[in-house]
Design a protein around this motif. Structure first.
Motif, PDB file in Angstrom:
ATOM      1  N   ILE A 127       0.826  -1.208   0.000  1.00 49.96           N
ATOM      2  CA  ILE A 127       0.000   0.000   0.000  1.00 49.96           C
ATOM      3  C   ILE A 127       0.869   1.270   0.000  1.00 49.96           C
ATOM      4  CG2 ILE A 127      -1.628   1.356   1.431  1.00 49.96           C
ATOM      5  CD1 ILE A 127      -3.025  -1.317   2.051  1.00 49.96           C
ATOM      6  N   ILE A 128       1.951   1.262   0.802  1.00 55.17           N
ATOM      7  CA  ILE A 128       2.802   2.474   0.836  1.00 55.17           C
ATOM      8  C   ILE A 128       3.842   2.458  -0.294  1.00 55.17           C
ATOM      9  CG2 ILE A 128       2.464   2.987   3.287  1.00 55.17           C
ATOM     10  CD1 ILE A 128       5.308   1.788   3.773  1.00 55.17           C
ATOM     11  N   LYS A 129       3.744   1.440  -1.173  1.00 50.47           N
ATOM     12  CA  LYS A 129       4.615   1.315  -2.356  1.00 50.47           C
ATOM     13  C   LYS A 129       6.100   1.408  -1.996  1.00 50.47           C
ATOM     14  CE  LYS A 129       1.283   2.873  -5.713  1.00 50.47           C
ATOM     15  NZ  LYS A 129       0.730   4.018  -6.409  1.00 50.47           N
ATOM     16  N   GLU A 130       6.469   0.668  -0.972  1.00 44.05           N
ATOM     17  CA  GLU A 130       7.878   0.673  -0.590  1.00 44.05           C
ATOM     18  C   GLU A 130       8.368  -0.769  -0.535  1.00 44.05           C
ATOM     19  OE1 GLU A 130      10.549   2.246   3.074  1.00 44.05           O
ATOM     20  OE2 GLU A 130       8.874   3.493   2.471  1.00 44.05           O
ATOM     21  N   ARG A 131       9.512  -1.003  -1.207  1.00 42.03           N
ATOM     22  CA  ARG A 131      10.057  -2.363  -1.174  1.00 42.03           C
ATOM     23  C   ARG A 131      10.710  -2.593   0.194  1.00 42.03           C
ATOM     24  NH1 ARG A 131      11.010  -5.930  -5.442  1.00 42.03           N
ATOM     25  NH2 ARG A 131      12.841  -6.791  -4.437  1.00 42.03           N
ATOM     26  N   SER A 132      10.087  -3.456   0.942  1.00 42.38           N
ATOM     27  CA  SER A 132      10.622  -3.738   2.269  1.00 42.38           C
ATOM     28  C   SER A 132      10.354  -5.205   2.615  1.00 42.38           C
ATOM     29  CB  SER A 132       9.954  -2.823   3.293  1.00 42.38           C
ATOM     30  OG  SER A 132      10.390  -3.156   4.570  1.00 42.38           O
ATOM     31  N   PHE A 133      11.293  -5.766   3.344  1.00 37.06           N
ATOM     32  CA  PHE A 133      11.140  -7.179   3.703  1.00 37.06           C
ATOM     33  C   PHE A 133      10.805  -7.360   5.187  1.00 37.06           C
ATOM     34  CE2 PHE A 133      13.676  -7.273  -0.176  1.00 37.06           C
ATOM     35  CZ  PHE A 133      12.958  -8.200  -0.917  1.00 37.06           C
ATOM     36  N   ILE A 134      10.219  -6.343   5.783  1.00 36.82           N
ATOM     37  CA  ILE A 134       9.908  -6.461   7.221  1.00 36.82           C
ATOM     38  C   ILE A 134       8.844  -7.523   7.493  1.00 36.82           C
ATOM     39  CG2 ILE A 134      10.667  -4.254   8.187  1.00 36.82           C
ATOM     40  CD1 ILE A 134       7.774  -3.290   7.766  1.00 36.82           C
ATOM     41  N   TRP A 135       8.068  -7.875   6.446  1.00 42.97           N
ATOM     42  CA  TRP A 135       7.040  -8.908   6.623  1.00 42.97           C
ATOM     43  C   TRP A 135       7.667 -10.283   6.914  1.00 42.97           C
ATOM     44  CZ3 TRP A 135       7.220 -12.971   3.175  1.00 42.97           C
ATOM     45  CH2 TRP A 135       7.929 -12.739   1.996  1.00 42.97           C
ATOM     46  N   VAL A 136       8.974 -10.398   6.574  1.00 44.89           N
ATOM     47  CA  VAL A 136       9.669 -11.681   6.814  1.00 44.89           C
ATOM     48  C   VAL A 136       9.800 -11.959   8.322  1.00 44.89           C
ATOM     49  CG1 VAL A 136      11.858 -12.919   6.468  1.00 44.89           C
ATOM     50  CG2 VAL A 136      10.930 -11.523   4.633  1.00 44.89           C
TER      51      VAL A 136
END
Lengths: 132, 112
Positions: free
Chosen positions: A32-41
């Motif tokens: 949604i915030i259109k940011e590539r991030s892997f914090i969901w890992v």
């Protein structure tokens, strides 16, 4: 069977499912915030760590504990009390099982702490991202 | 040795319980922010209150350590586990609801 053991294991299983869904939610939030991030890992990793804790807890309560009870029964039996060799060997087995149980307990609770930290960390990082 | 380890595991479970509560509460705060921005119901209050059972679990463990009465300890432990399970069930429901809202938002964004 001890009810508290089963209750604890069901709770951990539900916690694993919740952590997986937290990962899914975080993944969608980063989209949604259109940011590539892997914090969901991190929440997914937390669920893997919890799974290890659950397996070790099940192994301890359903395999090692009955073995310990059997060994204690043997130790207190007439044959064991009459024969020094049986007594000593059973005593050694009991000590060994008790040591493994302690190690598994420490592992299980430390995994619980690591999982909690991973989940909290991921949420905190995301909230910091959207607060900028 | 045995008592020290017992104490260690209790302290670890109290800290973990508190950390899990903070973690899920943060998800509630995120849902609150999204409900403000997108003007959609995200059930953030439910998300924030659902993990309180984990807090109860931690508090009961603290009581258990301080009382140190074997008969009462079993009852406290079972109540602690039940509140923990109930809390996790409610938290899971809250997260699933939020997930559903996010699905709608993503679907709406895709259509745009």
């Amino acid at each position: 069977m001890k009810y508290d053991v089963v209750l604890f294991e069901v709770a951990i299983l539900l916690l694993i499912i919740t952590c997986i869904y937290c990962g899914v939610v975080l993944h969608k939030l980063t989209l949604i915030i259109k940011e590539r991030s892997f914090i969901w890992v991190f929440p997914v990793l937390a669920s893997v760590v919890l799974l290890f804790a659950l397996v070790s807890h099940i192994y301890a309560s359903f395999i090692l504990m009955p073995q310990l009870n059997d060994s204690i029964e043997i130790l207190t039996s007439k044959n064991s009390l009459m024969d020094e060799k049986i007594f000593e060997s059973t005593k050694l087995v009991i000590e060994k099982i008790k040591m493994i149980l302690l190690q598994l307990r420490i592992f299980s609770f430390t995994s619980f702490l690591i999982a909690a930290f991973l989940l909290t960390f991921s949420g905190a990082v995301y909230i910091q991202k959207i607060s900028k | 040795m045995d008592q020290t380890l017992q104490f260690y595991t209790h302290i670890i479970s109290i800290i973990s319980g508190l950390l899990f509560w903070v973690g899920f509460f943060i998800f509630g705060i995120i849902a609150h922010k999204y409900s403000k921005v997108f003007n959609k119901q995200t059930f953030y209050l439910f998300m924030m209150t659902a993990p309180s059972g984990i807090l109860v679990y931690s508090l009961l463990l603290i009581i258990k350590i301080s009382i140190n009465n074997p008969e009462l300890n079993n009852v406290i432990q079972i109540i602690a586990y039940i509140s923990f399970i109930l809390s996790i069930i409610f938290t899971l429901i809250a997260i699933l609801r939020f997930n559903f809202v996010l699905n709608l938002l993503l679907h709406y964004k895709g259509e745009k």
